[in-house]
Scaffold this motif. Structure first.
Motif, PDB file in Angstrom:
ATOM      1  N   ALA A  26       0.862  -1.177   0.000  1.00 53.42           N
ATOM      2  CA  ALA A  26       0.000   0.000   0.000  1.00 53.42           C
ATOM      3  C   ALA A  26       0.898   1.225   0.000  1.00 53.42           C
ATOM      4  N   LEU A  27       0.637   2.120  -0.941  1.00 60.39           N
ATOM      5  CA  LEU A  27       1.416   3.341  -1.081  1.00 60.39           C
ATOM      6  C   LEU A  27       0.546   4.529  -0.674  1.00 60.39           C
ATOM      7  N   ASP A  28       1.085   5.380   0.167  1.00 68.91           N
ATOM      8  CA  ASP A  28       0.381   6.586   0.597  1.00 68.91           C
ATOM      9  C   ASP A  28       0.709   7.686  -0.409  1.00 68.91           C
ATOM     10  N   VAL A  29      -0.236   7.978  -1.298  1.00 65.17           N
ATOM     11  CA  VAL A  29       0.015   8.943  -2.373  1.00 65.17           C
ATOM     12  C   VAL A  29      -0.666  10.293  -2.117  1.00 65.17           C
ATOM     13  N   ARG A  30      -1.096  10.519  -0.878  1.00 62.13           N
ATOM     14  CA  ARG A  30      -1.842  11.753  -0.573  1.00 62.13           C
ATOM     15  C   ARG A  30      -1.052  13.015  -0.899  1.00 62.13           C
ATOM     16  N   THR A  31       0.262  12.988  -0.685  1.00 64.70           N
ATOM     17  CA  THR A  31       1.039  14.209  -0.898  1.00 64.70           C
ATOM     18  C   THR A  31       1.572  14.348  -2.326  1.00 64.70           C
ATOM     19  N   ILE A  32       1.404  13.308  -3.152  1.00 63.95           N
ATOM     20  CA  ILE A  32       1.977  13.387  -4.510  1.00 63.95           C
ATOM     21  C   ILE A  32       0.968  13.166  -5.624  1.00 63.95           C
ATOM     22  N   SER A  33      -0.292  12.919  -5.280  1.00 68.74           N
ATOM     23  CA  SER A  33      -1.286  12.674  -6.316  1.00 68.74           C
ATOM     24  C   SER A  33      -2.642  13.206  -5.879  1.00 68.74           C
ATOM     25  N   ILE A  34      -3.379  13.744  -6.844  1.00 67.68           N
ATOM     26  CA  ILE A  34      -4.752  14.142  -6.548  1.00 67.68           C
ATOM     27  C   ILE A  34      -5.731  13.022  -6.895  1.00 67.68           C
ATOM     28  N   LEU A 105       7.497   3.549 -10.191  1.00 64.04           N
ATOM     29  CA  LEU A 105       6.887   4.752 -10.738  1.00 64.04           C
ATOM     30  C   LEU A 105       6.431   5.706  -9.624  1.00 64.04           C
ATOM     31  N   TRP A 106       5.903   5.131  -8.554  1.00 64.42           N
ATOM     32  CA  TRP A 106       5.408   5.920  -7.420  1.00 64.42           C
ATOM     33  C   TRP A 106       6.347   5.806  -6.229  1.00 64.42           C
ATOM     34  N   SER A 107       7.640   5.703  -6.481  1.00 66.22           N
ATOM     35  CA  SER A 107       8.604   5.469  -5.398  1.00 66.22           C
ATOM     36  C   SER A 107       8.700   6.624  -4.405  1.00 66.22           C
TER      37      SER A 107
END
Length: 119
Positions: A26-34, A105-107
Protein backbone atom coordinates in the motif's frame (compact mmCIF):
# COMPACT_ATOMS: atom_id res chain seq x y z
CA UNK A 1 -21.99 6.52 6.83
CA UNK A 2 -18.91 7.13 4.73
CA UNK A 3 -15.81 5.14 5.54
CA UNK A 4 -12.42 6.81 5.81
CA UNK A 5 -9.81 6.09 3.17
CA UNK A 6 -7.88 4.12 5.84
CA UNK A 7 -10.93 1.88 6.42
CA UNK A 8 -11.36 1.34 2.67
CA UNK A 9 -7.64 0.54 2.42
CA UNK A 10 -8.04 -2.11 5.13
CA UNK A 11 -11.01 -3.68 3.29
CA UNK A 12 -9.02 -3.90 0.03
CA UNK A 13 -5.87 -5.30 1.67
CA UNK A 14 -7.80 -7.92 3.66
CA UNK A 15 -9.77 -8.96 0.57
CA UNK A 16 -6.55 -9.50 -1.39
CA UNK A 17 -5.01 -11.38 1.50
CA UNK A 18 -8.12 -13.59 1.81
CA UNK A 19 -7.60 -14.71 -1.80
CA UNK A 20 -3.86 -15.24 -1.26
CA UNK A 21 -2.70 -12.24 -3.29
CA UNK A 22 1.07 -11.96 -3.18
CA UNK A 23 3.39 -9.10 -2.30
CA UNK A 24 0.58 -6.75 -1.22
CA UNK A 25 1.84 -3.18 -0.93
CA UNK A 26 0.00 0.00 0.00
CA UNK A 27 1.42 3.34 -1.08
CA UNK A 28 0.38 6.59 0.60
CA UNK A 29 0.01 8.94 -2.37
CA UNK A 30 -1.84 11.75 -0.57
CA UNK A 31 1.04 14.21 -0.90
CA UNK A 32 1.98 13.39 -4.51
CA UNK A 33 -1.29 12.67 -6.32
CA UNK A 34 -4.75 14.14 -6.55
CA UNK A 35 -6.05 10.81 -7.86
CA UNK A 36 -6.34 9.01 -4.54
CA UNK A 37 -5.09 8.73 -0.97
CA UNK A 38 -3.76 5.20 -1.36
CA UNK A 39 -2.70 2.86 -4.13
CA UNK A 40 -2.77 -0.84 -3.32
CA UNK A 41 -0.65 -3.12 -5.50
CA UNK A 42 -0.81 -6.93 -5.41
CA UNK A 43 -0.62 -9.87 -7.75
CA UNK A 44 -1.98 -13.33 -8.40
CA UNK A 45 -0.25 -16.24 -10.08
CA UNK A 46 -2.96 -17.13 -12.58
CA UNK A 47 -5.79 -15.39 -14.40
CA UNK A 48 -8.28 -17.29 -12.23
CA UNK A 49 -6.59 -16.05 -9.06
CA UNK A 50 -6.44 -12.46 -10.37
CA UNK A 51 -10.18 -12.65 -11.08
CA UNK A 52 -10.86 -14.15 -7.64
CA UNK A 53 -8.91 -11.33 -5.96
CA UNK A 54 -10.79 -8.74 -8.02
CA UNK A 55 -14.16 -10.26 -7.12
CA UNK A 56 -13.27 -10.42 -3.43
CA UNK A 57 -12.19 -6.76 -3.36
CA UNK A 58 -15.38 -5.69 -5.17
CA UNK A 59 -17.67 -7.89 -3.04
CA UNK A 60 -16.12 -6.76 0.24
CA UNK A 61 -16.23 -3.11 -0.80
CA UNK A 62 -19.90 -3.37 -1.80
CA UNK A 63 -20.76 -5.20 1.43
CA UNK A 64 -19.21 -2.28 3.35
CA UNK A 65 -21.21 0.19 1.19
CA UNK A 66 -18.09 1.50 -0.55
CA UNK A 67 -18.90 2.67 -4.06
CA UNK A 68 -16.95 0.81 -6.72
CA UNK A 69 -16.55 3.69 -9.15
CA UNK A 70 -14.85 1.83 -11.95
CA UNK A 71 -13.21 -1.49 -12.82
CA UNK A 72 -10.82 -1.66 -15.77
CA UNK A 73 -8.99 -4.63 -17.27
CA UNK A 74 -11.57 -7.18 -16.18
CA UNK A 75 -11.55 -8.90 -19.59
CA UNK A 76 -7.83 -9.66 -19.78
CA UNK A 77 -7.13 -10.42 -16.09
CA UNK A 78 -3.55 -9.19 -16.59
CA UNK A 79 -3.86 -5.83 -14.82
CA UNK A 80 -7.13 -4.95 -13.15
CA UNK A 81 -7.68 -1.50 -11.71
CA UNK A 82 -10.43 -1.13 -9.12
CA UNK A 83 -11.35 2.47 -8.30
CA UNK A 84 -12.78 2.72 -4.80
CA UNK A 85 -12.57 6.50 -4.73
CA UNK A 86 -9.80 7.44 -2.32
CA UNK A 87 -8.27 3.98 -2.71
CA UNK A 88 -7.21 2.58 -6.08
CA UNK A 89 -6.44 -1.14 -6.17
CA UNK A 90 -4.14 -2.61 -8.82
CA UNK A 91 -4.36 -6.40 -9.17
CA UNK A 92 -1.72 -7.75 -11.53
CA UNK A 93 -1.00 -11.12 -13.06
CA UNK A 94 2.50 -11.88 -11.74
CA UNK A 95 3.99 -11.72 -15.24
CA UNK A 96 2.72 -8.16 -15.76
CA UNK A 97 3.60 -6.66 -12.39
CA UNK A 98 7.36 -6.41 -12.96
CA UNK A 99 6.80 -4.98 -16.43
CA UNK A 100 4.68 -2.06 -15.21
CA UNK A 101 6.60 -1.66 -11.94
CA UNK A 102 4.17 0.78 -10.33
CA UNK A 103 6.13 0.67 -7.09
CA UNK A 104 9.09 2.29 -8.88
CA UNK A 105 6.89 4.75 -10.74
CA UNK A 106 5.41 5.92 -7.42
CA UNK A 107 8.60 5.47 -5.40
CA UNK A 108 8.17 8.93 -3.83
CA UNK A 109 5.13 7.59 -1.99
CA UNK A 110 5.76 6.18 1.47
CA UNK A 111 4.78 2.56 2.09
CA UNK A 112 1.93 1.95 4.52
CA UNK A 113 2.50 -0.67 7.21
CA UNK A 114 -0.21 -3.23 6.41
CA UNK A 115 1.10 -5.98 8.72
CA UNK A 116 -1.92 -5.59 11.02
CA UNK A 117 -4.30 -5.98 8.06
CA UNK A 118 -3.03 -9.33 6.79
CA UNK A 119 -3.05 -12.71 8.43
Amino acid sequence: MTLSSEEVLKIAVKAGDDKRAEDIMALDVRTISILADYFVVMHGNSEKQVEAIMNEVIDNAETAHVEVKRVEGRDSAKWILIDLGDVVVHVFHYSERAFYNLEKLWSDAPLVDISEMVS
